[in-house]
Enzyme design. Structure first.
Site, short mmCIF file in Angstrom:
data_model
loop_
_atom_site.label_atom_id
_atom_site.label_comp_id
_atom_site.label_asym_id
_atom_site.label_seq_id
_atom_site.Cartn_x
_atom_site.Cartn_y
_atom_site.Cartn_z
CD GLU A 13 -26.90 45.53 55.06
OE1 GLU A 13 -27.69 46.25 54.43
OE2 GLU A 13 -27.16 44.35 55.35
CG HIS A 38 -5.61 50.16 32.11
ND1 HIS A 38 -4.64 50.55 31.22
CD2 HIS A 38 -5.35 48.86 32.41
CE1 HIS A 38 -3.84 49.52 30.97
NE2 HIS A 38 -4.25 48.48 31.68
CE LYS A 89 -34.99 49.80 54.87
NZ LYS A 89 -35.16 48.54 55.60
O1 PA5 Z 1 -28.80 41.94 55.10
C1 PA5 Z 1 -29.90 42.38 55.29
O2 PA5 Z 1 -30.59 42.01 56.27
C2 PA5 Z 1 -30.52 43.37 54.34
O3 PA5 Z 1 -29.66 43.71 53.31
C3 PA5 Z 1 -31.80 42.81 53.73
O4 PA5 Z 1 -31.47 41.62 53.06
C4 PA5 Z 1 -32.43 43.79 52.76
O5 PA5 Z 1 -32.68 45.01 53.41
C5 PA5 Z 1 -33.74 43.24 52.22
O6 PA5 Z 1 -34.62 42.96 53.25
P1 PA5 Z 1 -35.90 42.06 53.04
O7 PA5 Z 1 -35.46 40.71 52.61
O8 PA5 Z 1 -36.58 42.05 54.37
O9 PA5 Z 1 -36.75 42.72 51.97
#
Ligand code: PA5
Length: 447
Positions: free
Chosen positions: A288, A309, A423
């Protein structure tokens, strides 16, 4: 006390020490951006000094809340996804007995299960079935408070808990971890009187494991959050200066040198199955943070020797675009010695009297030599033992290196615009109010 060590000598067939060192000025600039907040995404640097800034009062509050939940509940469901899930899952799995779920004695320390990290109907149905005659509680974790997957799980579990023990009792067993002021979850927590913890505005989800997001579930599972934080503090100090002794700089510079030399995929390797979910946490952190603007090392992970393996063939012989980063645990916690067998039909008596870990270490060394000979550069990160302190070191080390590496790559490591695309489509397909135009467009697209 021994700490984490990074060894990059087994990358030198692919990139030279000079090529790595030539990136040090970029790494130094990246550290300056992190420390002074002068780079892109500087609103999200709360994690940089977080370990030292965690107060004793907060840790005590987390521990007291964990004790209360443990006293009230046989099972605590941690509801969250992405950064609101993976850190706690990684640490709990790494520290837990491998067969905790089947234990009936005190080794069954873990009583934390996870939900909201998927929308599998069978998963949720089976979880609800498990909980129907259990004393259970919920830690609901969402920074935004609006993420669909955890919101669905929480709606189901909250309704179940309230119908099992009544609204008033249920509110004592629900803890919400969310934004200080905004969001649906904050509003609900205020209305229902839940105990809450805050996710600071300036800490993004994937950098939040050392906040209550990770620390509360870890404490509920019975693990030492102070040792975890202590390890992170050690690394906070060890990674402050931009020099060759800074392990995060060494790692970030080496992986960027490899990337620029055509190694586009990094495989995080463990030789201990307890680290499987640590690999998942690491993939989110780097995936990310770096995968954007058409750039970024693709983060993959494997568990050896299991995956020798399966993926072993590809790694040894496939396209030469990969490098490995191995997490090597110096000392196994438990001792198991291979016995002598009078018949020796399996021919294993040459190993009799050796610890299983000795064999594992030779598997690691043999694999490293084979992979390096086969054109796979190898970065080795050693931790003394698989305990809370070492995990704290490892977490902060990787976070800091991720910030440095992202800036070296030329991206904003602290946003995740790409996560929104699925989303939008999902909301359009489900005809969420407010998405009318997107719904029409997507229906036309899919025909
Ligand atoms: O790293 C990030 O920001 C995302 O992976 C969020 O943690 C994830 O989308 C969950 O978001 P939230 O805590 O707002 O539900």
């Amino acid at each position: 006390m021994k700490t984490l060590n990074v060894d990059v000598k087994n990358v030198l067939q692919t990139v030279t020490g000079e090529q790595i060192q030539a990136l040090n000025p970029e790494a130094a600039l990246a550290i300056e951006k992190l420390e002074k907040g002068t780079g892109e995404g500087s609103d999200f640097l709360g994690w940089v000094n977080l370990p030292e800034e965690l107060t004793d009062d907060l840790l005590t509050d987390i521990e007291a809340t964990a004790t209360r939940l443990r006293d009230l509940c046989d099972i605590v469901v941690a509801v969250g996804i992405g950064g609101s899930y993976l850190g706690a899952k990684a640490v709990i799995e790494a520290l837990s007995d491998s067969f905790a779920a089947l234990r009936t004695d005190e080794k069954r320390k873990t009583r934390v299960v996870f939900a909201g990290q998927n929308i599998g109907e069978d998963y949720l149905n089976e979880l609800q079935d498990l909980l129907k005659d259990k004393k259970f509680g919920i830690i609901v974790i969402s920074k935004s408070g609006t993420t669909t997957e955890p919101a669905i799980a929480f709606r189901l579990l909250k309704e179940q808990l309230e119908s099992q023990i009544g609204k008033a009792e249920a509110s004592k067993r629900i803890v919400a971890i969310t934004d200080a002021r905004r969001g649906a979850l904050r509003q609900l927590a205020t209305e229902e009187g839940y105990k809450t913890f805050v996710i600071a505005d300036n800490v993004g989800g994937r950098f939040s494991v050392l906040t209550p997001v990770g620390l509360l579930p870890i404490a509920v599972a019975g693990y030492d959050i102070r040792a975890l934080v202590e390890g992170a503090r050690v690394m906070e100090h060890a990674t402050e200066e931009a020099n060759d002794l800074n392990p995060s700089v060494v790692y970030a510079a080496t992986r960027n040198a490899l990337y620029r030399a055509g190694k586009k995929i990094e495989i995080l390797v463990n030789y201990n199955p307890k680290l499987h979910f640590f690999g998942e946490w690491w993939k989110q952190l780097y995936g990310e943070s770096e995968g954007k603007d058409g750039k970024g090392i693709f983060p993959a992970s494997v568990d050896f020797s299991t995956d020798l393996h399966s993926m072993g063939q590809w790694i040894q012989d496939g396209e030469r675009t990969i490098f490995e980063t191995v997490i090597s645990v110096e000392n196994a916690e438990k001792t198991t010695v291979i016995p002598t067998d009078a018949a020796n039909l399996d021919g294993l008596n040459y190993l009799a009297g050796k610890r299983v870990d000795e064999v594992n270490k030779m598997a690691e060394l043999g694999t490293r030599i084979a992979h390096v000979d086969g054109g796979v550069p190898n970065i080795r990160i050693t931790i003394p033992a698989l305990n809370a302190r070492s995990l704290g070191e490892l977490i902060y080390f990787f976070e800091k290196a991720c910030g440095i590496s992202g800036y070296m790559l030329g991206v904003n490591p602290f946003n995740q615009p790409g996560v929104e695309a699925y989303k939008r489509n999902m909301f359009a397909l489900l005809e969420k109010p407010g998405y009318e135009a997107e719904s029409a467009a997507i229906r036309e697209k899919i025909g």
